[in-house]
Design a protein around this motif. Structure first.
Motif, short mmCIF file in Angstrom:
data_model
loop_
_atom_site.label_atom_id
_atom_site.label_comp_id
_atom_site.label_asym_id
_atom_site.label_seq_id
_atom_site.Cartn_x
_atom_site.Cartn_y
_atom_site.Cartn_z
N ALA A 298 2.78 10.75 -9.37
CA ALA A 298 4.14 11.27 -9.42
C ALA A 298 5.18 10.19 -9.18
O ALA A 298 6.35 10.37 -9.52
N LEU A 299 4.75 9.07 -8.60
CA LEU A 299 5.68 7.99 -8.26
C LEU A 299 5.66 6.86 -9.27
O LEU A 299 6.20 5.78 -8.99
N ARG A 300 5.04 7.08 -10.42
CA ARG A 300 5.05 6.05 -11.47
C ARG A 300 6.50 5.76 -11.86
O ARG A 300 7.26 6.66 -12.18
N GLY A 301 6.87 4.51 -11.82
CA GLY A 301 8.23 4.12 -12.18
C GLY A 301 9.20 4.12 -11.02
O GLY A 301 10.34 3.66 -11.17
N ALA A 302 8.77 4.64 -9.85
CA ALA A 302 9.65 4.67 -8.68
C ALA A 302 9.69 3.30 -8.02
O ALA A 302 8.87 2.42 -8.30
N GLU A 303 10.65 3.10 -7.14
CA GLU A 303 10.77 1.86 -6.39
C GLU A 303 9.73 1.83 -5.26
O GLU A 303 9.29 2.88 -4.78
N PRO A 304 9.35 0.63 -4.81
CA PRO A 304 8.36 0.53 -3.71
C PRO A 304 8.78 1.30 -2.47
O PRO A 304 7.95 1.90 -1.80
N ALA A 305 10.08 1.30 -2.16
CA ALA A 305 10.55 2.01 -0.98
C ALA A 305 10.25 3.50 -1.06
O ALA A 305 9.90 4.14 -0.06
N ASP B 55 -8.68 3.44 3.06
CA ASP B 55 -7.81 2.27 2.90
C ASP B 55 -8.14 1.52 1.61
O ASP B 55 -7.23 1.07 0.89
N ALA B 56 -9.43 1.38 1.32
CA ALA B 56 -9.83 0.71 0.08
C ALA B 56 -9.37 1.50 -1.14
O ALA B 56 -8.90 0.93 -2.13
N TYR B 57 -9.49 2.82 -1.06
CA TYR B 57 -9.06 3.67 -2.17
C TYR B 57 -7.55 3.60 -2.36
O TYR B 57 -7.06 3.50 -3.49
N LEU B 58 -6.81 3.59 -1.27
CA LEU B 58 -5.35 3.53 -1.36
C LEU B 58 -4.90 2.17 -1.90
O LEU B 58 -3.90 2.09 -2.62
N TRP B 59 -5.62 1.12 -1.56
CA TRP B 59 -5.29 -0.19 -2.12
C TRP B 59 -5.43 -0.17 -3.64
O TRP B 59 -4.57 -0.69 -4.36
N GLN B 60 -6.50 0.43 -4.14
CA GLN B 60 -6.69 0.53 -5.58
C GLN B 60 -5.57 1.33 -6.24
O GLN B 60 -5.07 0.96 -7.31
N LEU B 61 -5.16 2.42 -5.59
CA LEU B 61 -4.08 3.24 -6.14
C LEU B 61 -2.77 2.47 -6.23
O LEU B 61 -2.07 2.53 -7.25
N THR B 62 -2.42 1.74 -5.17
CA THR B 62 -1.16 1.00 -5.18
C THR B 62 -1.22 -0.17 -6.15
O THR B 62 -0.22 -0.51 -6.79
N TYR B 63 -2.39 -0.77 -6.30
CA TYR B 63 -2.53 -1.88 -7.26
C TYR B 63 -2.34 -1.36 -8.68
O TYR B 63 -1.62 -1.97 -9.49
N ARG B 64 -2.96 -0.23 -8.98
CA ARG B 64 -2.80 0.36 -10.31
C ARG B 64 -1.37 0.84 -10.54
O ARG B 64 -0.89 0.85 -11.67
N ARG C 79 3.76 -10.29 -5.42
CA ARG C 79 4.99 -9.51 -5.35
C ARG C 79 4.84 -8.29 -4.44
O ARG C 79 5.77 -7.94 -3.69
N TYR C 80 3.71 -7.61 -4.50
CA TYR C 80 3.57 -6.34 -3.80
C TYR C 80 2.58 -6.35 -2.64
O TYR C 80 2.52 -5.36 -1.90
N PHE C 81 1.85 -7.41 -2.47
CA PHE C 81 0.88 -7.46 -1.39
C PHE C 81 1.06 -8.74 -0.58
O PHE C 81 1.37 -9.79 -1.13
#
Length: 244
Positions: free
Chosen positions: A63-70, A100-109, A126-128
Motif C-alpha cells: 500500500a506504500l508503494r510510491g510513498a516517502e520513507p517517512a 526482521d529478515a522478512y521486513l528487510w526484504q520487504l523494504t528492499y523491494r 540511500r535507504y540502509f
C-alpha cells in the motif's frame, strides 16, 4: 450440575473446548503452548500469529508503494513495536529474527522501483545504514533526510514470565497483596530509559493537561492494542509534552 459446568457458574463451551496432550500443544490468544522432547514446556508465538503479522507487513508495504520513507516508518514502526511488545514475555527470539529478515526484504523491494536507473549499491546506501547510533548495524532501513529509522523486532528485550506461586488464586482475598505486587513488578514497558526517566519525574502525567500518559490498571492485551498504544499514548510522551 449441568454437563461441562464448574463451581461459580462457569460453563465450558464444548464446541470450542479441546483436550490435547501437552506434547501436541495448543494455540491460545496468539500463543502456542507445548511440551518438547527435552521436557521443557515452552510458550511461543503461534504459527498462525506469525503468518498474520507477515501478511500484515506485506500488505502495508504494498500500500506504500510510491510513498516517502517517512510514511513507511510512520506506518510500520507502531506495528513492529506493538507485536514485539505483546510477545516479549515468551520464547520469541528466533521468531523476532526471522521477522526482521522478512521486513528487510520487504523494504528492499519497496526501494528498488523508486530508482529504476540507479545501481543496487546506490539504493542500499540511500535507504540502509547505521541509522540507530546505539546499534552496530549497517543494514537498518531509514530516512536520510530526517534520520528516522525502522525499529526491529529483535530490539525489544525478552522478559521472562514470572511464575505464579503454587496454589495462588486471583480470587483469594487473602492474596490480594500478592497479585497487586505481581502487577507492579510485571514486564516493564518497552520504552527507552530516557523516556522512562522523564515519565518518572512527572509521575506519569502530561505537564500540559495533567492526564495520565500510561495505563495504571491494565496494559494492552493484544498486538493491536499495543500498536494503538504506540500510535496514541506514546505520542503524548514526546519531548514537547514532557517537562524538563
Amino acid at each position: 450440575m449441568p454437563s461441562g459446568s464448574r463451581p461459580g457458574g462457569l460453563v465450558f463451551n464444548e464446541d470450542k473446548t479441546q483436550i490435547v496432550h501437552a506434547e501436541t500443544g495448543f494455540d491460545f490468544l496468539g500463543f502456542n503452548v507445548r511440551r518438547y522432547r527435552s521436557g521443557k514446556l515452552l510458550i511461543k508465538p503461534s504459527k498462525a500469529a506469525v503468518r498474520r503479522i507477515r501478511g500484515r507487513l506485506g500488505e502495508e508495504i504494498r500500500a506504500l508503494r510510491g510513498a516517502e520513507p517517512a510514511a513507511v516508518l510512520r506506518a510500520l514502526n507502531p506495528i513492529v513495536r506493538g507485536w514485539a511488545a505483546y510477545y516479549r514475555t515468551v520464547v520469541s527470539k528466533e521468531v523476532f529474527a526471522s521477522l526482521d529478515a522478512y521486513l528487510w526484504q520487504l523494504t528492499y523491494r519497496w526501494a528498488l522501483p523508486r530508482h529504476p536507473k540507479k545501481p543496487r549499491r546506490w539504493i542500499m546506501r540511500r535507504y540502509f545504514g547505521r541509522f540507530n547510533p546505539a546499534r552496530q548495524d549497517n543494514w537498518v532501513f531509514g530516512d536520510r533526510d530526517s534520520g528516522a529509522y525502522l525499529v526491529r523486532f529483535a530490539w525489544t528485550k525478552i522478559i521472562r514470565h514470572q511464575l505464579v506461586k503454587g496454589g495462588a488464586s486471583p480470587d483469594d482475598p487473602a492474596l490480594a497483596d500478592y497479585w497487586a505486587d505481581r502487577r507492579r513488578k510485571g514486564a516493564p514497558l518497552p520504552l527507552d530509559r530516557a523516556t522512562m526517566r522523564l515519565l518518572k519525574t512527572q509521575a506519569g502525567r502530561c505537564h500540559r493537561g495533567g492526564q495520565l500518559l500510561l495505563h495504571a490498571v491494565r496494559s494492552p492485551q493484544s498486538p493491536r492494542e499495543w500498536e494503538q498504544w504506540f500510535r496514541t499514548t506514546r505520542k503524548a510522551i514526546k519531548t514537547q509534552h514532557i517537562a524538563y
